[in-house]
Design a protein around this motif. Structure first.
Motif, mmCIF file in Angstrom:
data_model
loop_
_atom_site.group_PDB
_atom_site.id
_atom_site.type_symbol
_atom_site.label_atom_id
_atom_site.label_comp_id
_atom_site.label_asym_id
_atom_site.label_seq_id
_atom_site.Cartn_x
_atom_site.Cartn_y
_atom_site.Cartn_z
ATOM 1 N N ILE A 1 -47.219 41.790 -45.499
ATOM 2 C CA ILE A 1 -46.160 42.806 -45.456
ATOM 3 C C ILE A 1 -45.930 43.264 -44.019
ATOM 4 O O ILE A 1 -44.790 43.413 -43.562
ATOM 5 C CB ILE A 1 -46.534 43.992 -46.367
ATOM 6 N N GLY A 2 -47.023 43.475 -43.275
ATOM 7 C CA GLY A 2 -46.869 43.838 -41.868
ATOM 8 C C GLY A 2 -46.268 42.717 -41.050
ATOM 9 O O GLY A 2 -45.427 42.961 -40.163
ATOM 10 N N GLN A 3 -46.662 41.473 -41.320
ATOM 11 C CA GLN A 3 -46.064 40.339 -40.615
ATOM 12 C C GLN A 3 -44.578 40.236 -40.914
ATOM 13 O O GLN A 3 -43.773 39.942 -40.015
ATOM 14 C CB GLN A 3 -46.787 39.051 -41.015
ATOM 15 N N LEU A 4 -44.197 40.477 -42.169
ATOM 16 C CA LEU A 4 -42.783 40.421 -42.521
ATOM 17 C C LEU A 4 -41.997 41.542 -41.842
ATOM 18 O O LEU A 4 -40.857 41.328 -41.388
ATOM 19 C CB LEU A 4 -42.634 40.513 -44.044
ATOM 20 N N ALA A 5 -42.608 42.725 -41.738
ATOM 21 C CA ALA A 5 -41.935 43.832 -41.058
ATOM 22 C C ALA A 5 -41.755 43.534 -39.568
ATOM 23 O O ALA A 5 -40.695 43.809 -38.987
ATOM 24 C CB ALA A 5 -42.728 45.117 -41.254
ATOM 25 N N ASP A 6 -42.787 42.948 -38.948
ATOM 26 C CA ASP A 6 -42.665 42.579 -37.535
ATOM 27 C C ASP A 6 -41.604 41.510 -37.321
ATOM 28 O O ASP A 6 -40.908 41.495 -36.303
ATOM 29 C CB ASP A 6 -44.015 42.085 -37.017
ATOM 30 N N ALA A 7 -41.481 40.598 -38.297
ATOM 31 C CA ALA A 7 -40.480 39.546 -38.165
ATOM 32 C C ALA A 7 -39.068 40.063 -38.373
ATOM 33 O O ALA A 7 -38.102 39.492 -37.843
ATOM 34 C CB ALA A 7 -40.772 38.414 -39.158
ATOM 35 N N LEU A 8 -38.925 41.164 -39.139
ATOM 36 C CA LEU A 8 -37.587 41.699 -39.399
ATOM 37 C C LEU A 8 -37.083 42.617 -38.293
ATOM 38 O O LEU A 8 -35.899 42.963 -38.288
ATOM 39 C CB LEU A 8 -37.589 42.468 -40.728
ATOM 40 N N VAL A 9 -37.960 43.042 -37.384
ATOM 41 C CA VAL A 9 -37.511 43.909 -36.282
ATOM 42 C C VAL A 9 -36.483 43.194 -35.404
ATOM 43 O O VAL A 9 -35.423 43.768 -35.085
ATOM 44 C CB VAL A 9 -38.724 44.406 -35.477
ATOM 45 N N PRO A 10 -36.730 41.933 -34.951
ATOM 46 C CA PRO A 10 -35.672 41.257 -34.168
ATOM 47 C C PRO A 10 -34.389 41.056 -34.941
ATOM 48 O O PRO A 10 -33.292 41.103 -34.364
ATOM 49 C CB PRO A 10 -36.320 39.919 -33.798
ATOM 50 N N VAL A 11 -34.525 40.862 -36.269
ATOM 51 C CA VAL A 11 -33.313 40.700 -37.085
ATOM 52 C C VAL A 11 -32.522 41.995 -37.105
ATOM 53 O O VAL A 11 -31.285 41.991 -37.048
ATOM 54 C CB VAL A 11 -33.703 40.260 -38.507
ATOM 55 N N ALA A 12 -33.241 43.122 -37.180
ATOM 56 C CA ALA A 12 -32.532 44.406 -37.159
ATOM 57 C C ALA A 12 -31.857 44.635 -35.815
ATOM 58 O O ALA A 12 -30.710 45.133 -35.752
ATOM 59 C CB ALA A 12 -33.527 45.533 -37.460
ATOM 60 N N ASP A 13 -32.555 44.273 -34.724
ATOM 61 C CA ASP A 13 -31.919 44.389 -33.407
ATOM 62 C C ASP A 13 -30.690 43.496 -33.306
ATOM 63 O O ASP A 13 -29.652 43.897 -32.753
ATOM 64 C CB ASP A 13 -32.929 44.018 -32.327
ATOM 65 N N LEU A 14 -30.798 42.296 -33.855
ATOM 66 C CA LEU A 14 -29.652 41.381 -33.827
ATOM 67 C C LEU A 14 -28.501 41.934 -34.652
ATOM 68 O O LEU A 14 -27.331 41.823 -34.275
ATOM 69 C CB LEU A 14 -30.082 40.009 -34.345
ATOM 70 N N PHE A 15 -28.825 42.581 -35.768
ATOM 71 C CA PHE A 15 -27.781 43.142 -36.614
ATOM 72 C C PHE A 15 -27.060 44.279 -35.897
ATOM 73 O O PHE A 15 -25.832 44.378 -35.942
ATOM 74 C CB PHE A 15 -28.402 43.646 -37.918
ATOM 75 N N ILE A 16 -27.850 45.148 -35.236
ATOM 76 C CA ILE A 16 -27.221 46.270 -34.523
ATOM 77 C C ILE A 16 -26.370 45.756 -33.367
ATOM 78 O O ILE A 16 -25.245 46.228 -33.121
ATOM 79 C CB ILE A 16 -28.309 47.235 -34.021
#
Length: 450
Positions: A302-317
């Protein structure tokens, strides 16, 4: 006239005795179900047949005699076999005999009544058809697919004749409960001649199925009553529940569980198969959910998935800010291209998820597994293989079951969809992409523009 005698292969090595079965007059055929061994008392045999008729609603009777000449028969046995026709009066009276030390068979059919027509033949020709009693007992005969008009009559007659054989064996289960190892006064040979095939686990599951179904039916009734509360019908909750696919999935699963754990017995084999398919679908859904949860909680995924989604969130913004900037500029083509690509990707992922959920809910997994492991259980018809034939002897055939094709299994036992199928097809996506409805989902084609 040709008389068809269906004889179980498990009785080919049985001792001499009586042929017990059902006579089907409209098909001019005799379905042999068991062989009663010597010695026996006729009144006890009649009592056994009366009990089977009362339990199965099948006209079981003594059709004739069976003689297995392992050694030369005594004269007393021969006279006794001939005299049994007067005790068990049946028309016609069938006499089957297997020759000693060979595979040759002899068959004789006698009529006590004098033929009404002088042109009627004095003796019928007999066709012996061997069948696997266990497979016929457990199988379910399905009607054939649509045929042309010139073949419809023949197919209907053939199917009706086979259905009578399958139905006779399936409904005579009360006769198969006793075998030759029982301490009863009447000894029989049938498909369980080597001993009763039973499992302690299966018997315990049958005994526990009733209380378990009562318990689950009570719990499901409480859940249904709680979900029907007026609180859930208020505007915010009702609107959220109507938009979330999870609520639709839970409602669909609740209906399936209510049907599975119903205390009412299945009316026919099709309804029983539908219950089994629903149960396997629910178990698969639960197993996939538990597997996903165990995978997420293992090794801190779950923590690995959250860390992987941070760049995706930055890309989305960043993409959102870029599209706002592009929207302010007159470069409409670039704006259209970017939005076409966080819309095609989103719609494709949603469609795949909906397709997987709909496939899990509607695919008849139990029927497909049954077709793979026990193909004779789903029968589409039969085929006949000619055995050794000799002039002057009855024609002997071996009846084999043709399994139902996989496409017909899916078509026949497919479960109703829960409405989770993809909302867009590839054709509709291309059309919406061409007219701009995919980029502007709030805009319809009929609206006028300035």
């Amino acid at each position: 006239m040709v008389l068809k005698a269906f004889f179980p292969t498990c009785c080919t090595s049985a001792d001499s005795g009586l042929l017990v079965g059902r006579w089907v007059p409209e098909q001019n055929s005799a379905v042999v179900l068991a062989v009663v061994h010597f010695p026996f008392i006729p009144i006890q045999v009649k009592e056994l047949l009366a009990q089977v008729q009362q339990a199965s609603r099948v006209g079981v009777a003594v059709l004739g005699t069976w003689c297995h000449r392992r050694q030369e028969p005594e004269e007393s046995l021969g006279h006794f076999l001939e005299g049994l026709g007067a005790i068990f009066s049946h028309e016609p009276w069938l006499q089957l005999c297997r020759e000693r030390g060979s595979k040759l068979w002899s068959c004789k059919v006698t009529h006590r009544q004098v033929p009404t027509s002088p042109d009627a033949p004095g003796e019928d020709q007999v066709m012996l058809i061997f069948y696997d009693q266990r497979k016929v007992l457990l199988s379910q005969l399905h009607p054939p697919t649509a045929l042309p008009d010139h073949q419809a009559g023949d197919a209907t007659a053939s199917t009706r004749g086979l259905a009578a054989v399958f139905d006779t064996v399936a409904r005579s289960e009360a006769l198969f409960r006793s075998d030759r190892f029982d301490e009863g006064l009447v000894r029989l040979s049938h498909w369980q001649s080597e001993g009763v095939e039973a499992s302690i686990i299966v018997e315990l599951a049958k005994q526990a199925s009733g209380p378990v179904c009562l318990l689950f039916a009570y719990l499901l009734s409480l859940i249904s009553a709680a979900s029907a509360c007026r609180v859930f019908k208020l505007w915010p909750l009702s609107f959220i529940c109507s938009k979330l696919s999870t609520c639709e999935q839970l409602r669909h699963r609740l209906e399936q569980l209510t049907f599975i754990f119903s205390t009412q017995k299945a009316e026919n084999a099709s309804q029983l198969m539908r219950k089994a398919n629903m149960l396997v679908s629910v178990l698969l859904d639960v197993a996939l959910g538990l597997t996903l949860l165990s995978w997420l909680h293992g090794k801190d995924r779950i923590g690995q998935l959250a860390d992987a989604l941070v760049p995706v969130a930055d890309l989305f913004i960043g993409t959102l800010l870029f599209t706002i900037l592009v929207f302010l500029l007159p470069t409409t083509a670039l704006y259209y291209l970017v939005f076409t690509l966080l819309r095609l990707l989103v719609v494709t992922v949603q469609g795949l998820i909906h397709l997987l959920v709909d496939l899990t809910n509607s695919l008849p997994l139990y029927a497909l597994g049954l077709r793979l492991c026990r193909p004779y259980r789903l029968s589409a018809g039969v085929k006949f293989q000619v055995l050794e034939h000799e002039a002057g002897r009855p024609l002997r055939l071996l009846m084999q079951i043709n399994p139902l094709p996989y496409n017909r299994v899916v078509h026949t036992y497919r479960l109703p969809s829960c409405g989770c199928h993809p909302k867009h097809s590839w054709g509709s996506l291309c059309r919406k992409l061409f007219f701009g409805e995919l980029i502007y989902p709030w805009r319809q084609r009929g609206e006028k523009q300035d």
